[in-house]
Enzyme design. Structure first.
Site, PDB file in Angstrom:
ATOM      1  N   GLY A  42      -2.715  -0.362  -5.073  1.00  0.00           N
ATOM      2  CA  GLY A  42      -1.720  -0.057  -6.102  1.00  0.00           C
ATOM      3  C   GLY A  42      -1.305  -1.328  -6.840  1.00  0.00           C
ATOM      4  N   ARG A 103      -8.333   1.861  -5.907  1.00  0.00           N
ATOM      5  CA  ARG A 103      -8.305   2.078  -4.457  1.00  0.00           C
ATOM      6  C   ARG A 103      -9.724   2.488  -4.099  1.00  0.00           C
ATOM      7  NH1 ARG A 103      -3.018   2.166  -2.865  1.00  0.00           N
ATOM      8  NH2 ARG A 103      -1.499   2.963  -4.346  1.00  0.00           N
ATOM      9  N   ASP A 134      -2.432  -4.552   2.831  1.00  0.00           N
ATOM     10  CA  ASP A 134      -3.214  -4.619   4.075  1.00  0.00           C
ATOM     11  C   ASP A 134      -4.578  -3.927   3.953  1.00  0.00           C
ATOM     12  OD1 ASP A 134      -1.758  -6.257   5.724  1.00  0.00           O
ATOM     13  OD2 ASP A 134      -0.604  -4.626   6.647  1.00  0.00           O
ATOM     14  N   THR A 156       2.008  -6.044  -3.421  1.00  0.00           N
ATOM     15  CA  THR A 156       2.336  -4.623  -3.326  1.00  0.00           C
ATOM     16  C   THR A 156       3.844  -4.471  -3.453  1.00  0.00           C
ATOM     17  OG1 THR A 156       2.549  -2.713  -1.839  1.00  0.00           O
ATOM     18  CG2 THR A 156       2.168  -4.813  -0.782  1.00  0.00           C
ATOM     19  N   ASP A 158       5.597  -2.329  -1.997  1.00  0.00           N
ATOM     20  CA  ASP A 158       6.187  -1.726  -0.797  1.00  0.00           C
ATOM     21  C   ASP A 158       6.706  -2.722   0.241  1.00  0.00           C
ATOM     22  OD1 ASP A 158       5.713   0.781  -1.779  1.00  0.00           O
ATOM     23  OD2 ASP A 158       3.850   1.092  -0.677  1.00  0.00           O
ATOM     24  N   ASP A 160       5.129  -3.971   2.592  1.00  0.00           N
ATOM     25  CA  ASP A 160       4.716  -3.468   3.913  1.00  0.00           C
ATOM     26  C   ASP A 160       3.526  -4.235   4.494  1.00  0.00           C
ATOM     27  OD1 ASP A 160       2.908  -2.544   2.056  1.00  0.00           O
ATOM     28  OD2 ASP A 160       2.750  -0.537   2.904  1.00  0.00           O
ATOM     29  N   ARG A 202       5.166   5.170   0.871  1.00  0.00           N
ATOM     30  CA  ARG A 202       4.508   6.245   1.628  1.00  0.00           C
ATOM     31  C   ARG A 202       4.637   5.994   3.132  1.00  0.00           C
ATOM     32  NH1 ARG A 202      -1.296   7.209  -0.579  1.00  0.00           N
ATOM     33  NH2 ARG A 202      -0.198   7.597  -2.511  1.00  0.00           N
TER      34      ARG A 202
HETATM   35  O1  F6P Z   1       1.544   0.612  -4.103  1.00  0.00           O
HETATM   36  C1  F6P Z   1       1.946   1.349  -2.974  1.00  0.00           C
HETATM   37  C2  F6P Z   1       2.489   2.641  -3.409  1.00  0.00           C
HETATM   38  O2  F6P Z   1       3.454   2.274  -4.327  1.00  0.00           O
HETATM   39  C3  F6P Z   1       3.088   3.588  -2.391  1.00  0.00           C
HETATM   40  O3  F6P Z   1       4.431   3.426  -2.118  1.00  0.00           O
HETATM   41  C4  F6P Z   1       2.802   4.905  -2.989  1.00  0.00           C
HETATM   42  O4  F6P Z   1       2.768   5.903  -2.056  1.00  0.00           O
HETATM   43  C5  F6P Z   1       1.490   4.712  -3.606  1.00  0.00           C
HETATM   44  O5  F6P Z   1       1.485   3.377  -4.047  1.00  0.00           O
HETATM   45  C6  F6P Z   1       1.132   5.670  -4.683  1.00  0.00           C
HETATM   46  O6  F6P Z   1       0.096   5.143  -5.449  1.00  0.00           O
HETATM   47  P1  F6P Z   1      -0.986   5.929  -6.280  1.00  0.00           P
HETATM   48  O7  F6P Z   1      -0.311   7.109  -6.873  1.00  0.00           O
HETATM   49  O8  F6P Z   1      -1.423   4.934  -7.280  1.00  0.00           O
HETATM   50  O9  F6P Z   1      -2.062   6.312  -5.336  1.00  0.00           O
END
Ligand code: F6P
Length: 350
Positions: A42, A103, A134, A156, A158, A160, A202
């Protein structure tokens, strides 16, 4: 890439370990001429500032710098072009990532990793700098395991990444969410409503927790701690009403529940009109804050310093108030979570 690995002789990646160059004589560290940089997973505000810092510091140290488009998928596809200093002008303040991101599932197989490593050899990428979370680091580690040196930079929203206390993009995303929630509070207050706001996360509740503290939310729900709807939501709202509150802010990280469902349930259980808002991808855009720009820039410079010192296969991290680095295999074994106490502290002030 280690010569013994090829598409006809695929490695068992799980049995390999990325070399830790701290334990290898300096004379055996590969000579670096070309540095590749990519963004993966992301996107996050500050990714452009990170690319810029890697490119400028890399060029300053005399390397050729290559930008890899669309994350690991672009590496696999050979979407690799040289970057010069002017091309990163005016990127510092821009959200998103001009290298684009993906991704990618490509790197979940040894074939993908071997092909990516081959592309590094073909284009003269002697070390690959990966900006991401990660998941992206695991792709980088697999490349390192078959002999392509890597450096990871934490990007990121998050926050995380286990090895680092801070990730690039986190501050901007929290500020975006905070400003939106301040506005939602105005209208919740005028209508004496409960505003249920879903923020990103998430698997992690860092955004929810800190934005909850910054906006004085009555309730914060995060994926790290399961909640009891009656005790942790309804009771808090009703206690608030009994003490004179007339509007309520409930923040839920997307991994803990859905704002739409919660708003219906809260209205049913309390009789208080409730409205859901999903902040969604809004949190991933926008010009990075000062904190994200400086972190991105200094972490990017630190990545090049590691390369200059022959300290490869490292993750750049923020720990104990300092930017430093750790071995990628070690970093990926780490875990981090939000404690019950941290969560409890957030609700004391409401
Ligand atoms: O970048 C991480 C994140 O922001 C998460 O919190 C979220 O669940 C996810 O990306 C959603 O990303 P996408 O809709 O781009 O798959």
């Amino acid at each position: 890439m280690n010569e013994e690995y090829s598409l006809s002789n695929l490695p068992n990646l799980k049995e390999l370990v990325a070399p830790n160059y701290d334990n290898i004589p300096r004379s055996d560290v590969p000579k670096i001429k070309g540095i590749g940089v990519l963004t993966s997973g992301g996107d996050a505000p500050g990714m452009n500032a990170t690319i810029r810092a890697v490119a400028r510091a890399g060029l300053h140290s005399g390397y050729t710098v290559y930008g890899v488009k669309r994350g690991f998928h672009g590496l696999w596809n050979g979407e690799i072009d040289e970057i010069n200093s002017r091309e990163v002008s005016e990127t510092l303040q821009r959200g998103g990532t001009f290298l684009m991101t993906a991704r990618s599932k490509t790197f979940e197989t040894p074939e993908g990793v071997v092909k990516g490593a081959k592309m590094c050899n073909v284009f003269g990428v002697d070390v690959l700098v990966v900006i991401g979370g990660d998941g992206s680091y695991r792709g980088a580690r697999d490349l390192a395991r078959i002999g392509i040196p890597v450096i990871g930079l934490p990007g990121t929203i998050d926050n995380d990444i286990a090895s680092s206390e801070y990730t690039i993009g986190y501050d901007t995303a929290m500020n975006t969410a905070m400003e939106a929630i301040d506005k939602l509070r105005d209208t919740a207050s005028s209508h004496e409503r409960c505003s249920v706001i879903e923020v990103m996360g998430r698997r992690a509740g860092y955004i929810a927790l800190n934005v909850g503290i910054a906006t004085g939310a009555e309730v914060v729900l995060i994926p790290e701690h399961p909640f009891d709807f009656d005790k942790d939501v309804v009771r808090i709202i009703l206690e608030g009403r009994n003490s004179g509150k007339r509007h309520y802010i409930v923040i839920v990280a997307e991994g803990a529940g859905k704002a739409t469902d919660l708003a219906v349930r809260i209205e049913e259980a309390t009789g208080i009109e409730s409205r859901p808002t999903i902040l969604g991808h809004l949190q991933r855009g926008g010009s990075p804050t000062l904190r994200d720009r400086t972190m991105a820039s200094l972490m990017g410079v630190h990545a090049i310093e590691c390369i200059n010192e022959g300290r490869l296969n490292r993750l750049i991290v923020y720990r104990d108030g300092k930017i430093t680095d750790i071995d990628i295999e070690e970093g990926l074994k780490m875990e981090k979570t939000i404690s019950e106490e941290d969560l409890a502290r957030a609700s004391i002030l409401t």
